[in-house]
Design a protein around this motif. Structure first.
Motif, short mmCIF file in Angstrom:
data_model
loop_
_atom_site.label_atom_id
_atom_site.label_comp_id
_atom_site.label_asym_id
_atom_site.label_seq_id
_atom_site.Cartn_x
_atom_site.Cartn_y
_atom_site.Cartn_z
N ASP A 1 1.05 -0.99 0.38
CA ASP A 1 0.22 -0.30 0.34
C ASP A 1 1.03 1.22 -0.20
O ASP A 1 1.99 1.20 -0.24
CB ASP A 1 -0.96 -0.36 0.77
N ASP A 2 -0.15 2.37 -0.05
CA ASP A 2 0.61 4.44 -0.56
C ASP A 2 2.22 4.12 1.02
O ASP A 2 3.21 4.81 0.62
CB ASP A 2 -0.08 5.68 -0.32
N ARG A 3 1.16 3.99 1.90
CA ARG A 3 2.28 3.76 3.52
C ARG A 3 3.77 2.92 3.24
O ARG A 3 4.94 3.49 3.23
CB ARG A 3 1.40 3.32 4.78
N THR B 1 4.92 1.28 0.59
CA THR B 1 5.57 2.08 -0.37
C THR B 1 6.30 3.01 -0.13
O THR B 1 7.66 3.22 -0.34
CB THR B 1 5.18 2.28 -1.43
N ILE B 2 6.00 4.16 0.76
CA ILE B 2 6.61 5.12 0.93
C ILE B 2 7.91 5.10 2.00
O ILE B 2 9.41 5.47 2.47
CB ILE B 2 5.60 6.49 0.98
N ALA C 1 7.22 11.70 -4.08
CA ALA C 1 5.84 11.47 -4.28
C ALA C 1 6.35 11.03 -5.84
O ALA C 1 5.64 9.97 -6.36
CB ALA C 1 5.79 13.11 -4.61
N ALA D 1 7.18 7.42 -5.49
CA ALA D 1 6.39 6.43 -4.48
C ALA D 1 4.68 6.38 -6.11
O ALA D 1 4.37 5.21 -6.32
CB ALA D 1 5.84 6.77 -3.65
N VAL E 1 2.35 7.95 -6.22
CA VAL E 1 0.90 9.02 -5.82
C VAL E 1 1.63 10.33 -5.27
O VAL E 1 2.12 11.11 -6.02
CB VAL E 1 1.91 8.54 -4.06
N VAL F 1 -0.99 12.87 -0.51
CA VAL F 1 -0.56 11.41 -0.27
C VAL F 1 0.89 11.03 0.93
O VAL F 1 0.50 10.63 1.71
CB VAL F 1 -1.25 10.09 -0.85
N VAL F 2 1.69 11.52 0.28
CA VAL F 2 2.91 11.53 0.75
C VAL F 2 2.83 12.36 2.22
O VAL F 2 3.76 11.53 3.02
CB VAL F 2 4.01 12.11 -0.13
#
Length: 400
Positions: A344-346, A348-349, A364, A367, A369, A373-374
């Motif tokens: 998920d985004d979290r 990935t970051i 960003a 990632a 996104v 989101v970042v």
């Protein structure tokens, strides 16, 4: 030399025969004068070896060539004008290699750029800067089409020239998400190479095999972010065996992704913090031209403990043994599968962060996104005490 269609078919049958690898292929050709005669001799060799050696059938070889042709590819043979000259100088050059794309790019001066699949944003940003600089200096960038460093190196050099070397067959792109990247490479005049047959799904041991081709195509190999057991270090090992230069980008001692590269530098690899650090070493070598007996321009690291990864029959009548010795703790024959569930985004970051500060815009971009989101994820991480903020909006991961 230029093979006839019949000779190319015989070469393919011989190299696809179980137990025949690059070195045993060459020995058989030298011993019997050609692939057709070697194929005829295999039954007798089989009896001497005490094992059954079943030649790859003519129908199978014809089907493979037809499938490759439909995909827009062709087989290049060692000794032919289009076969990569630098690769041909190596001890275990593939007798045949499948090409899609422009053959002209294969004999332009090139440098390999490899590194971590789970790269940091800082590593990806530096890879892009370095690859662009190499391309602008007239060098082709070679890499392995993997996620992370490899993909960024290819994308940064689409306009200046890039070569992707696959671990599976030409019709089995790995990872599958890089089908678009392969199309872009071919569309911009680059090349995609594969040693393995059409339809072949890459297995663990195919990636080290591929790595010797990556290093063999290039005057030198640059490693960006590699853990101590990274496949990128295998590429560096092959570069050494092929008498090519090895370069490494330093990283934070707090980041496990930099342990392998920092070790390379400590052991003698050329430190790279700028494109000129590569050009200063590679430039004079390119001017002299390839020399398989020349010593590397710098003291090089000792990676002799790395194993080799394929088996070949012993033509001298001894027991069949692998070339080198495989690490018993590693499993290389399992098929490589992609993760069932993407991060998920979290996640990935977090994976893109490291001890080196990076800007939120670059984070960003890496990632894939939006900036909002970042910022949301970074706020959560800051409240958890997991990141540190620096000037100009940069952030870094706090070591625990």
């Amino acid at each position: 030399m230029q093979l006839t269609d019949a000779q190319r078919l015989d070469w393919l049958r011989l190299i696809r025969t179980e137990g025949i690898g690059p070195r045993s292929f060459r020995s058989l050709i030298n011993r019997f004068g050609g692939a057709a005669a070697a194929l005829e001799a295999l039954p007798d060799l089989s009896r001497r070896q005490g094992r059954r050696i079943e030649p790859f059938s003519r129908a199978q070889a014809e089907d493979e060539i037809a499938a490759l042709t439909r995909l827009g590819g062709r087989l290049l043979a060692t000794g032919e004008a289009t076969y990569p000259r630098l690769l041909q100088l190596t001890d275990a050059a593939p007798p045949l290699i499948a090409l899609r794309g422009a053959p002209q790019i294969l004999n332009r001066p090139s440098v390999a750029l490899v590194g971590s699949r789970n790269a940091s944003t800082a590593g990806l940003a530096f890879t892009e800067r370095l690859a662009r600089g190499l391309g602008q200096a007239g060098l082709v960038v070679v890499s392995g089409l993997a996620r992370g460093i490899d993909a960024r190196a290819h994308k940064a050099t689409l306009q200046t020239g890039t070569i992707a070397v696959m671990a599976g067959g030409q019709d089995r792109i790995y990872p599958a998400s890089h089908v678009g990247l392969v199309d872009a490479i071919l569309g911009e005049g680059g090349a995609v190479l594969a040693e393995m047959p059409m339809g072949w799904e890459a297995r663990g041991r195919d990636f080290p095999r591929r790595n010797r081709i990556i290093s063999g195509l290039a005057y030198g190999t640059i490693v960006v972010e590699a853990a101590r057991r990274s496949g990128s270090l295998i590429t560096a090992r092959y570069a050494l065996e092929q008498n090519r230069e090895v370069f490494a980008v330093p990283g934070s001692p707090l980041d496990p992704r930099a342990e392998g590269t920092n070790d390379l530098i400590r052991q003698g690899a050329t430190l790279v913090a700028d494109v000129d650090h590569v050009l200063d070493v590679i430039g004079p070598i390119i001017e002299r031209g390839p020399d398989p007996d020349a010593a590397p321009a710098r003291q090089q690291p000792d990676l002799a403990e790395q194993p080799d990864f394929w088996d070949e029959i012993d033509l001298e009548g001894r027991a069949s043994l692998p070339i080198g010795g495989a690490d018993p703790d590693l499993v290389f024959d399992a098929p490589v599968v992609e993760p069932d569930k993407p991060m998920d985004d979290r996640q990935t970051i977090i994976a893109l962060l490291g001890p080196s500060p990076v800007g939120t815009d670059e984070l960003a971009r890496s990632a894939g996104v939006g900036a909002r989101v970042v910022q949301t994820v970074l706020l959560e991480l800051e409240l958890d005490g997991r990141i540190e903020r620096h000037g100009s909006g940069a952030v870094s991961l706090v070591s625990r």
